[in-house]
Design an enzyme around this catalytic site. Structure first.
Site, mmCIF file in Angstrom:
data_model
loop_
_atom_site.group_PDB
_atom_site.id
_atom_site.type_symbol
_atom_site.label_atom_id
_atom_site.label_comp_id
_atom_site.label_asym_id
_atom_site.label_seq_id
_atom_site.Cartn_x
_atom_site.Cartn_y
_atom_site.Cartn_z
ATOM 1 N N HIS A 186 0.832 -1.212 0.000
ATOM 2 C CA HIS A 186 0.000 0.000 0.000
ATOM 3 C C HIS A 186 0.869 1.265 0.000
ATOM 4 C CE1 HIS A 186 -3.614 -2.411 0.980
ATOM 5 N NE2 HIS A 186 -2.756 -3.122 1.707
ATOM 6 N N LYS A 321 18.832 18.372 -13.551
ATOM 7 C CA LYS A 321 17.756 17.406 -13.342
ATOM 8 C C LYS A 321 17.878 16.280 -14.368
ATOM 9 C CE LYS A 321 12.769 17.227 -12.521
ATOM 10 N NZ LYS A 321 12.388 16.078 -13.347
ATOM 11 N N GLU A 328 10.142 5.598 -18.440
ATOM 12 C CA GLU A 328 8.978 6.350 -18.915
ATOM 13 C C GLU A 328 8.623 5.954 -20.347
ATOM 14 O OE1 GLU A 328 10.050 10.416 -18.335
ATOM 15 O OE2 GLU A 328 9.768 10.331 -16.151
#
Length: 498
Positions: A186, A321, A328
């Protein structure tokens, strides 16, 4: 001023509907030209199908000559022309959109006409696209057969790519055998696992995908060839289909004639089943890639459990970054595969009596899915998984700080008391060990110091006695068994589409 279209030269061809103008330098004929005028998407029929189709034409010509259906010289000229196309020549003369008449008649006639033109030039006398190149055949059995052959070959390539990915994951599982970390259920802290166990799970999921492909391949390799128009085999001489299929089979892929030509003519269930397998593989890879993205999130404010290879700058505004681009990309490919499967399933239901009239769209989506997964698996293995690193000390500290490790104390102090320890540790920032001692569980003799130390050994928690723990270790060891096979994949296939 004259535009380019007015300068183009044409010749006149004819078919059963009459005359039609065809570009003078085109190898195709009247039927292809008529179909060309109805292009819908601008996306051409996949090369894999053209190659499979022309290979069928070559084999059919040879068998037709053996059975006395066509002249031996004509058959040889057809074979020579078909082999040239199969080798990659003249593919520019296959201009048709994959959205076309649902039987694939347009592409079948495109192949017949191009082969006939090339054979005519070589032979010095006319070779007819229908009477000779298409002898003993119908679009209704030849085109689906080409789709099945192309699909089987593409699925075989996917098996090799997935085997390479599974092997790379197994290598990482072995490398990370002793790297203990907090488990998660979870998205919340759970009892510890090793990073190696997680990677062994990913490898196992990929291996299951390979098994599912192997399970459906025999159905895909069952060809409707020989059924001709409606499954009865009208105009195909006895033994024709078996002889052609024998010539198309290889050591790697053995094709068979349909057990029931009426099922093979009216439905494309084997292709629907194969697409469902690809959807399942896509679901599995999507989950894996999302796990890798989450474990690699950060580098300061995310989970930061693994470091994913840095491949390209991740932002046009934020210097330094870096994003998990391969994960992806593969996730997007998986989404496309899931969508493709919906189209295949819908199209597979479109059979009416003796023919499915959506074979081209089934072919386009099935082959597209397999090719996406093949390239995605290679990218994921070589440009992400193989380069993943971790900080074992940091992961252990995090695992030891998780209140979930109190679970190991259930058998000593009970569930409710253990829950109270967990809550106290969270509220005060103390370790589980310190809270157990502070609450008097050791002093009252409910658990000894030695038992406490052993119970809170986070690595030992990942290897409980019994088959479950042992199986986890066996899964991690699997990556050490096949290095030579993975090396061969790397050198010959991994980046063929990159």
């Amino acid at each position: 001023m004259t535009d380019a279209s007015e300068k183009q030269a044409f010749r006149v061809e004819h078919d059963s509907m009459g005359e039609v103008q065809v570009p003078a330098d085109a190898l195709w004929g009247a039927q292809t030209q008529r179909a060309r005028a109805h292009a819908l998407s601008g996306e051409r029929m996949p090369r894999e199908i053209i190659v499979a189709l022309t290979q069928i034409k070559s084999a059919a010509a040879a068998v037709n000559a053996e059975l006395g259906v066509i002249d031996a010289e004509v058959a040889q000229a057809i074979q020579d022309a078909a082999r040239q196309i199969s080798a990659g020549d003249y593919l520019e003369h296959f201009p048709l959109d994959f959205f076309q008449t649902g039987s694939g008649t347009s592409t079948n006639m495109n192949a017949n006409e191009v082969i006939a033109t090339l054979a005519t030039r070589k032979l010095g006398r006319p070779v007819h696209p229908n009477d000779q190149v298409n002898a003993s055949q119908s679009s209704n059995d030849v085109f689906p057969s080409a789709v099945h052959i192309a699909s089987a070959r593409t699925l075989s390539a996917l098996i090799r790519a997935l085997d390479h990915l599974a092997g790379t994951l197994e290598d990482k599982a072995a490398e990370f055998t002793e790297v203990v970390k907090s488990g998660r259920t979870h998205l919340m802290d759970a009892v510890p696992v090793t990073l190696g166990q997680e990677f062994s799970g990913y490898a196992s999921a990929v291996r299951h995908g390979i098994s599912r492909i192997r399970g459906v391949l025999p159905e895909v390799c069952e060809l409707p060839l020989g059924g001709t128009a409606v499954g009865t085999g009208l105009n195909a001489p006895p033994g024709f289909a078996a002889a052609v299929i024998g010539r198309l089979s290889t050591e790697a892929l053995s094709f068979t004639e349909a057990a029931n030509h009426f099922e093979a003519a009216g439905g494309r269930d084997a292709l629907v089943a194969a697409s469902g397998v690809l959807r399942t593989i896509a679901v599995s890879l999507y989950k894996m890639c999302n796990d890798l993205r989450l474990m690699g999130s950060g580098p300061r404010t995310g989970l930061g459990e693994i470091a994913i290879p840095e491949l390209q700058p991740g932002s046009s505004i934020m210097p330094g970054k870096v994003n998990p681009v391969i994960c992806e990309m593969v996730c997007q490919a998986c989404a496309q595969v899931i969508g493709n499967d919906a189209a295949v399933g819908f199209a597979g239901a479109a059979g009416n009596f003796e023919l499915n009239v959506m074979v081209p769209v089934i072919a386009r989506n099935l082959l597209g899915s397999a090719n996406l997964l093949t390239t995605g698996a290679a990218l994921l293995a070589d440009r992400t998984v193989a380069g993943i690193t971790t900080d074992p000390d940091r992961l252990r500290r995090l695992a030891e700080s998780s209140p979930a490790i109190v679970t190991a104390l259930n058998r000593f102090i009970g569930y409710e008391a253990a829950a109270a320890v967990a809550h106290e540790a969270l509220a005060t920032g103390q370790t589980i060990r310190d809270v157990v001692i502070a609450l008097g569980h050791v002093e009252r003799g409910e658990i000894t110091q030695e038992q406490l130390d052993k119970a809170l050994d986070v690595l030992a928690m990942t290897r409980p006695a019994g088959p479950g723990g042992q199986k986890g270790q066996q899964g991690q060891e699997a990556g050490r068994q096949r290095p030579s096979e993975r090396a061969e994949w790397n050198s010959h296939e991994a980046h063929r589409n990159l």
